[in-house]
Motif scaffolding. Structure first.
Motif, PDB file in Angstrom:
ATOM      1  N   ASP A  91      23.295  -5.236  94.289  1.00 28.26           N
ATOM      2  CA  ASP A  91      24.127  -6.439  94.326  1.00 28.26           C
ATOM      3  C   ASP A  91      25.337  -6.341  93.399  1.00 28.26           C
ATOM      4  OD1 ASP A  91      22.565  -6.520  92.038  1.00 28.26           O
ATOM      5  OD2 ASP A  91      21.694  -8.483  92.445  1.00 28.26           O
ATOM      6  N   LEU A  92      25.523  -5.204  92.756  1.00 29.38           N
ATOM      7  CA  LEU A  92      26.687  -4.978  91.878  1.00 29.38           C
ATOM      8  C   LEU A  92      27.608  -3.947  92.528  1.00 29.38           C
ATOM      9  CD1 LEU A  92      24.933  -4.832  88.389  1.00 29.38           C
ATOM     10  CD2 LEU A  92      26.188  -6.753  89.400  1.00 29.38           C
ATOM     11  N   HIS A  93      28.844  -4.329  92.764  1.00 27.61           N
ATOM     12  CA  HIS A  93      29.796  -3.408  93.397  1.00 27.61           C
ATOM     13  C   HIS A  93      31.235  -3.644  92.952  1.00 27.61           C
ATOM     14  CE1 HIS A  93      30.655  -6.809  96.059  1.00 27.61           C
ATOM     15  NE2 HIS A  93      29.353  -6.929  96.178  1.00 27.61           N
ATOM     16  N   SER A  94      31.438  -4.435  91.892  1.00 23.85           N
ATOM     17  CA  SER A  94      32.799  -4.781  91.466  1.00 23.85           C
ATOM     18  C   SER A  94      33.495  -3.668  90.678  1.00 23.85           C
ATOM     19  CB  SER A  94      32.779  -6.061  90.634  1.00 23.85           C
ATOM     20  OG  SER A  94      31.982  -5.883  89.480  1.00 23.85           O
ATOM     21  N   GLU A  95      32.716  -2.772  90.052  1.00 21.90           N
ATOM     22  CA  GLU A  95      33.311  -1.692  89.256  1.00 21.90           C
ATOM     23  C   GLU A  95      32.241  -0.651  88.961  1.00 21.90           C
ATOM     24  OE1 GLU A  95      35.481   0.609  88.241  1.00 21.90           O
ATOM     25  OE2 GLU A  95      36.841  -1.023  87.655  1.00 21.90           O
ATOM     26  N   PHE A  96      32.662   0.581  88.705  1.00 23.30           N
ATOM     27  CA  PHE A  96      31.745   1.624  88.272  1.00 23.30           C
ATOM     28  C   PHE A  96      31.361   1.349  86.819  1.00 23.30           C
ATOM     29  CE2 PHE A  96      34.204   3.817  91.570  1.00 23.30           C
ATOM     30  CZ  PHE A  96      33.175   4.363  92.333  1.00 23.30           C
ATOM     31  N   PRO A  97      30.069   1.299  86.485  1.00 22.28           N
ATOM     32  CA  PRO A  97      29.682   1.094  85.085  1.00 22.28           C
ATOM     33  C   PRO A  97      30.279   2.153  84.147  1.00 22.28           C
ATOM     34  CG  PRO A  97      27.783   0.803  86.504  1.00 22.28           C
ATOM     35  CD  PRO A  97      28.903   1.319  87.367  1.00 22.28           C
ATOM     36  N   ALA A  98      30.409   3.372  84.619  1.00 26.93           N
ATOM     37  CA  ALA A  98      30.941   4.445  83.779  1.00 26.93           C
ATOM     38  C   ALA A  98      32.360   4.167  83.304  1.00 26.93           C
ATOM     39  CB  ALA A  98      30.887   5.777  84.522  1.00 26.93           C
ATOM     40  N   TYR A  99      33.108   3.386  84.054  1.00 28.65           N
ATOM     41  CA  TYR A  99      34.479   3.090  83.657  1.00 28.65           C
ATOM     42  C   TYR A  99      34.525   2.375  82.312  1.00 28.65           C
ATOM     43  CZ  TYR A  99      39.341   1.668  83.838  1.00 28.65           C
ATOM     44  OH  TYR A  99      40.667   1.473  83.533  1.00 28.65           O
ATOM     45  N   ALA A 100      33.537   1.537  82.044  1.00 27.01           N
ATOM     46  CA  ALA A 100      33.482   0.854  80.742  1.00 27.01           C
ATOM     47  C   ALA A 100      33.320   1.863  79.609  1.00 27.01           C
ATOM     48  CB  ALA A 100      32.340  -0.158  80.720  1.00 27.01           C
ATOM     49  N   ALA A 101      32.499   2.887  79.824  1.00 28.52           N
ATOM     50  CA  ALA A 101      32.330   3.926  78.803  1.00 28.52           C
ATOM     51  C   ALA A 101      33.624   4.718  78.627  1.00 28.52           C
ATOM     52  CB  ALA A 101      31.172   4.853  79.173  1.00 28.52           C
ATOM     53  N   ARG A 102      34.312   5.006  79.717  1.00 27.18           N
ATOM     54  CA  ARG A 102      35.601   5.716  79.613  1.00 27.18           C
ATOM     55  C   ARG A 102      36.562   4.922  78.729  1.00 27.18           C
ATOM     56  NH1 ARG A 102      33.976  10.354  80.780  1.00 27.18           N
ATOM     57  NH2 ARG A 102      33.531  10.861  82.933  1.00 27.18           N
ATOM     58  N   GLN A 103      36.561   3.605  78.882  1.00 26.73           N
ATOM     59  CA  GLN A 103      37.448   2.769  78.078  1.00 26.73           C
ATOM     60  C   GLN A 103      37.062   2.767  76.603  1.00 26.73           C
ATOM     61  OE1 GLN A 103      37.337  -0.995  80.327  1.00 26.73           O
ATOM     62  NE2 GLN A 103      39.484  -0.585  80.806  1.00 26.73           N
TER      63      GLN A 103
END
Length: 125
Positions: free
Chosen positions: A52-64
């Motif tokens: 039910d989660l598809h708004s963003e890749f979780p990994a992108y938060a770690a990249r930031q």
């Protein structure tokens, strides 16, 4: 120096990009703080998200957060009937001098109910 696995999860209230980035950054930061880790201690991080989660890749938060040269991967969590909705999980492999018994796993918000046996729980609510 040993290689250890650190686990964690967080539950989102809504599936929006901003909320995903906020909650995953909080989760990664909590894992780092609780275990005295810096980005260079991480070997890799595997993220999973419920369907039910598809708004963003979780990994992108770690990249930031500066994980620019750490291998990161995202995958879909198994769809088990009755499982908790809107959950992002992580398993990070790190280099640390901490013994396995002293690794602190982080389960935040609603996900704190997933593994009370494994972690100190934090609600952050």
């Amino acid at each position: 120096m040993a290689v250890r696995a650190v686990r964690g999860a967080t539950q989102l209230e809504t599936d929006t990009r901003e909320h995903m980035l906020e909650r995953v950054a909080e989760l990664v930061s909590d894992v780092m703080e609780a275990n005295g880790l810096v980005v260079d201690d991480f070997i890799s991080i595997m993220f999973t998200a419920t369907s039910d989660l598809h708004s963003e890749f979780p990994a992108y938060a770690a990249r930031q957060l500066g994980f620019s040269d750490v291998p990161l991967m995202c995958a879909r969590e198994l769809e088990i009937e009755g499982s908790m909705p809107r959950v992002v999980r992580l398993m990070a492999h790190v280099e640390t001098d901490l013994p396995r018994a002293e690794i602190t796993h982080a389960y935040l918000h609603g996900a704190a109910h997933l593994r009370r046996d494994l972690t100190r729980t934090t609600s952050h609510d």
